[in-house]
Motif scaffolding. Structure first.
Motif, PDB file in Angstrom:
ATOM      1  N   GLU A 398      36.818 -20.725 -14.672  1.00 61.06           N
ATOM      2  CA  GLU A 398      37.084 -19.505 -14.672  1.00 61.06           C
ATOM      3  C   GLU A 398      35.971 -18.606 -14.097  1.00 61.06           C
ATOM      4  O   GLU A 398      35.943 -17.598 -13.142  1.00 61.06           O
ATOM      5  N   LEU A 399      34.827 -18.897 -14.329  1.00 65.52           N
ATOM      6  CA  LEU A 399      33.555 -18.371 -13.872  1.00 65.52           C
ATOM      7  C   LEU A 399      33.513 -18.454 -12.083  1.00 65.52           C
ATOM      8  O   LEU A 399      33.029 -17.466 -11.458  1.00 65.52           O
ATOM      9  N   HIS A 477      40.459 -18.671  -5.176  1.00 65.55           N
ATOM     10  CA  HIS A 477      40.935 -19.768  -5.531  1.00 65.55           C
ATOM     11  C   HIS A 477      40.667 -19.966  -6.852  1.00 65.55           C
ATOM     12  O   HIS A 477      39.777 -19.661  -7.444  1.00 65.55           O
ATOM     13  N   ALA A 478      41.688 -20.494  -7.600  1.00 59.30           N
ATOM     14  CA  ALA A 478      41.521 -20.950  -8.764  1.00 59.30           C
ATOM     15  C   ALA A 478      40.854 -22.457  -9.001  1.00 59.30           C
ATOM     16  O   ALA A 478      41.647 -23.406  -8.435  1.00 59.30           O
ATOM     17  N   TYR A 479      39.979 -22.473  -9.672  1.00 58.60           N
ATOM     18  CA  TYR A 479      39.122 -23.728  -9.945  1.00 58.60           C
ATOM     19  C   TYR A 479      39.306 -24.454 -11.129  1.00 58.60           C
ATOM     20  O   TYR A 479      39.547 -23.843 -12.372  1.00 58.60           O
ATOM     21  N   ARG A 664      33.204 -15.570 -27.066  1.00 60.65           N
ATOM     22  CA  ARG A 664      33.681 -16.637 -26.111  1.00 60.65           C
ATOM     23  C   ARG A 664      35.008 -17.142 -26.602  1.00 60.65           C
ATOM     24  O   ARG A 664      35.465 -17.304 -27.568  1.00 60.65           O
ATOM     25  N   PHE A 665      35.942 -17.075 -25.464  1.00 58.38           N
ATOM     26  CA  PHE A 665      37.380 -17.504 -25.842  1.00 58.38           C
ATOM     27  C   PHE A 665      37.402 -19.167 -25.443  1.00 58.38           C
ATOM     28  O   PHE A 665      36.707 -19.710 -24.623  1.00 58.38           O
ATOM     29  N   ASP A 666      38.156 -19.556 -26.469  1.00 54.03           N
ATOM     30  CA  ASP A 666      38.118 -21.306 -25.963  1.00 54.03           C
ATOM     31  C   ASP A 666      39.028 -21.383 -24.972  1.00 54.03           C
ATOM     32  O   ASP A 666      39.712 -20.508 -24.184  1.00 54.03           O
ATOM     33  N   PRO A 667      39.023 -22.686 -24.300  1.00 56.48           N
ATOM     34  CA  PRO A 667      39.479 -22.850 -22.949  1.00 56.48           C
ATOM     35  C   PRO A 667      41.061 -22.606 -22.833  1.00 56.48           C
ATOM     36  O   PRO A 667      41.615 -22.883 -24.166  1.00 56.48           O
ATOM     37  N   GLN A 668      41.446 -22.120 -21.855  1.00 58.35           N
ATOM     38  CA  GLN A 668      42.807 -21.698 -21.795  1.00 58.35           C
ATOM     39  C   GLN A 668      43.287 -20.709 -22.921  1.00 58.35           C
ATOM     40  O   GLN A 668      44.540 -20.374 -22.890  1.00 58.35           O
ATOM     41  N   GLY A 669      42.439 -20.246 -23.336  1.00 55.28           N
ATOM     42  CA  GLY A 669      42.788 -19.145 -24.566  1.00 55.28           C
ATOM     43  C   GLY A 669      44.007 -19.474 -25.586  1.00 55.28           C
ATOM     44  O   GLY A 669      44.559 -18.694 -26.143  1.00 55.28           O
TER      45      GLY A 669
END
Length: 683
Positions: A398-399, A477-479, A664-669
């Motif tokens: 996301e960063l 682009h989405a990484y 901070r949110f966990d990956p993929q929320g």
């Protein structure tokens, strides 16, 4: 002039008379015993006699040194013509260079009859060649873009043929990248001696050291050259010249100077410094032709030196941008020890080590495909943006996606200002990796950057299998983020393409060559970085070579305490008591009061606005970290409560007590969020 002969040949006499009266060549005849019996050299001896006195046989005998006599003996014995040179040094006068040719003489029966010698004064031709050669050599000066090196090349070139000693002094302001204002030069203008030379590369043994700063006396040819911007010739100088005596006394000029030329160094019409040419006693004084040669040489060098000055200014500006646009990188954290190696090659690569909440550490390597100030500015924008996004504690993919979006906006803003064929925003690559010492894992994403190497510290490293997205600056682009597991004591190597662009036929791909070089390197992290750069960087001058080498270690289990809490108000009291006991065990009782207040507010917010299960965690790192985790997706935010409000002050108090805090949110929320706060641990 001739020695009488009993049977003169009229035609031979006519030839000799013509040569004697109209040619500068001297003809001399020697018998079998090498005694002079006849000569015709009126013009030669007259020219030499103007310096040495009366032109007679005694004068000619002085011309023959031991080498010339030895040459004539060989001609007489071997009956073969020979050619050589004679350097004549009349006392009190300059040297004369003579060309000397000796031919064997035979009588009508073919028997040896003596030696004939032809002598020509070639001093003028040698001087002309020296001036031409000096100017030709001047055209080759400037292979580097360093003002000091260019000045040294000027000094060495001029000292080779033109002068006995040469010095170059450059205005102090020029070395700082600034040209002086036009007009009158003030007294004692500060200059810095940056080069000096004498023949055969020996440095001028002046008392004043190279690199020292001084002011020239405001008198004599130095001041006139500075003030008038014109070359100055002093044919004869001596102890009675006060300006020279002062320069000698201060170690700025040779003690035996008797002639000198001072030439201002001009670049783009502005004064940059002075070049001074010295001749000592015993050498011919400088002539107007020498003045012209010296001025021409310095004029050619002036343009090159000014280009070097401009390059120095631009390079200094680029370095200033590089180092000042963003705070310097943190070199290590409690769980990550790192070292950086860097070899510049015209680009703008960089690396960062960033301390993140939760005792985690981010490792970053990036590269901008542009040089100069423009490339440094772009690199500064990317670094600043990346650090801001890292503060938001985003996961790597996301960063980089947000960084790509920002790059696209910058591209659009600059597109109209670019010329034909100019890329408004140069392409950039970046790799972002986060190491978590609690579970020895790392998450990583790449925007056009090579995958990192990882493995056991002290063992062989392998390339991480990650998806490499397009470079920044192409389009949004989405990484993808990839998770890796590290050994208890792991090693990570992040690098740029400039380090691994090995030549064809080396037998390894880029990552393989780097892994082999790392396996062979020994010593500390810094020493291993240096060894790898020495082994690989010289083979691939295709971009900046950057290597970020890191050793990772887990956080000791004793430094982490975790509690599962019920989703009701009673959990707040349980959390306070648990924190108090844990801080006492860690010897941090001084932080108990503040920590309990912070934990109370954080757990209360999780109970009221979050979703179970609720977890509290304390981490003792370089700071004390308090974390609450729940499965809710609503992020808390600070409210500024009015004077009549009963609530709304909890997070405001938290922000005032903590050194920093965030969410901070966990990956993929999908699994919730973590609210964290840090307290500084007193020394």
């Amino acid at each position: 002039m001739a020695v009488p002969d009993e049977n003169p040949d009229p035609l031979a006499e006519a030839l000799l008379h013509t040569l004697a009266s109209q040619s500068s060549m001297g003809l001399f005849l020697f018998d079998d015993g090498l005694d002079l019996v006849r000569y015709h050299a009126d013009q030669l001896l007259t020219a030499l006699g103007e310096e040495a006195g009366k032109a007679d046989r005694t004068l000619f005998r002085e011309l023959l040194d031991d080498d010339a006599r030895h040459l004539m003996r060989k001609v007489r014995d071997d009956l073969e013509a020979r050619h050589g040179y004679v350097t004549w040094r009349p006392e009190g006068h300059g040297e004369r260079e003579l060309s000397f040719a000796a031919l064997p003489l035979r009588d009508p029966d073919g028997r040896p009859g003596g030696v004939a010698a032809a002598v020509v004064d070639i001093t003028g031709e040698i001087d002309a060649f020296s001036r031409y050669d000096t100017l030709q050599r001047g055209d080759t000066i400037g292979s580097s873009l360093d003002v000091a090196r260019i000045a040294q090349e000027l000094a060495d070139t001029a000292a080779l043929r033109l002068a006995d000693t040469v010095t170059v002094d450059v205005l102090d302001s020029v070395l700082q990248g600034r040209l002086p204002h036009p007009g009158h030069v003030r007294e004692n203008l500060l200059v810095r001696r940056i080069s000096a030379g004498v023949p055969e590369g020996v440095r001028f043994p002046a008392a004043f050291p190279l690199g020292g700063r001084h002011g020239f006396p405001h008198a004599g040819p130095f001041a006139r050259a500075l003030d008038e911007r014109r070359s100055q010739l002093v044919r004869e100088a001596g102890d009675e010249d006060r300006w020279l005596a002062l320069a000698v006394e201060r170690g700025l000029a040779p003690r035996d100077t008797h002639s000198l030329i001072v030439v201002p160094l001009i670049g783009r019409g502005a004064l940059m410094g002075l070049a001074t040419f010295y001749r000592r006693a015993g050498s011919d004084p400088f002539s107007k032709k020498d003045l012209s040669t010296a001025a021409g040489l310095v004029r050619r060098v002036g343009a090159v030196a000014d280009n070097a000055r401009l390059y120095t200014v631009e390079r200094a500006a680029a370095q200033l941008l590089r180092h000042s646009l963003v705070p310097g990188a943190l070199k290590s954290t409690a769980t990550v020890q790192s070292a950086e190696g860097y070899v510049a090659d015209g680009g703008h690569a960089w690396c960062e080590v960033i301390a993140l909440p939760g005792a985690r550490t981010a490792l970053v390597v990036g590269d901008v495909a542009a040089g100069g100030v423009r490339g440094a500015a772009r690199m500064g924008q990317l670094r600043a943006s990346l650090l801001a996004l890292a503060e938001a504690d985003l996961e790597p993919g996301e960063l980089l996606s947000r960084l790509a979006a920002l790059t696209s906006r910058l591209f659009a803003q600059d597109e109209g200002a670019s010329g034909p064929g100019d890329t408004a925003f140069p392409l950039a690559t970046c790799l972002y990796l986060v190491y978590d010492p609690l579970d020895r894992s790392c998450v990583v994403a790449s925007a056009g950057h090579p995958a990192p190497l990882y493995g056991e510290a002290g063992g062989e490293l392998g390339s991480a299998a990650i998806e490499i997205g397009p470079p920044l600056g192409v389009e949004y682009h989405a990484y993808e983020t990839t998770r890796l597991s590290l050994p208890e004591h792991g090693e990570l190597a992040l690098y740029t393409d400039g380090l691994t662009s090995v030549r064809p036929g080396d037998g390894h791909n880029g990552a393989g060559a780097l892994a082999q070089a790392l396996a062979s390197a020994r010593g500390s992290l810094e020493e291993r970085c240096d060894q790898v750069l020495d082994a690989l960087a010289p083979q691939c001058p295709t971009g900046d070579a950057v290597l970020l080498l890191a050793h990772t270690r887990p956080l000791p289990r004793s430094n982490v305490a975790t509690w599962e809490l019920d989703s009701d108000p009673k959990g707040v009291s349980i959390a306070r008591k648990a924190c108090r006991r844990q801080l006492a065990e860690w010897g941090l009782t001084d932080l108990s009061f503040t920590t309990e207040l912070m934990v109370s507010e954080m757990v209360t917010n999780a109970v009221r606005y979050g979703r179970p299960p609720i977890r509290l965690r304390l981490i003792r790192d370089r700071s004390l970290i308090c974390e609450t985790h729940d499965t809710g997706s609503c992020a808390p935010h600070v409210r500024h409560a009015a004077s009549g409000d009963e609530g709304g002050r909890g997070l405001f108090m938290l922000s005032q007590m903590a050194a920093r805090w965030g969410v901070r949110f966990d990956p993929q929320g999908t699994t919730g969020k973590t609210v964290w706060a840090e307290l500084e641990i007193p020394e």
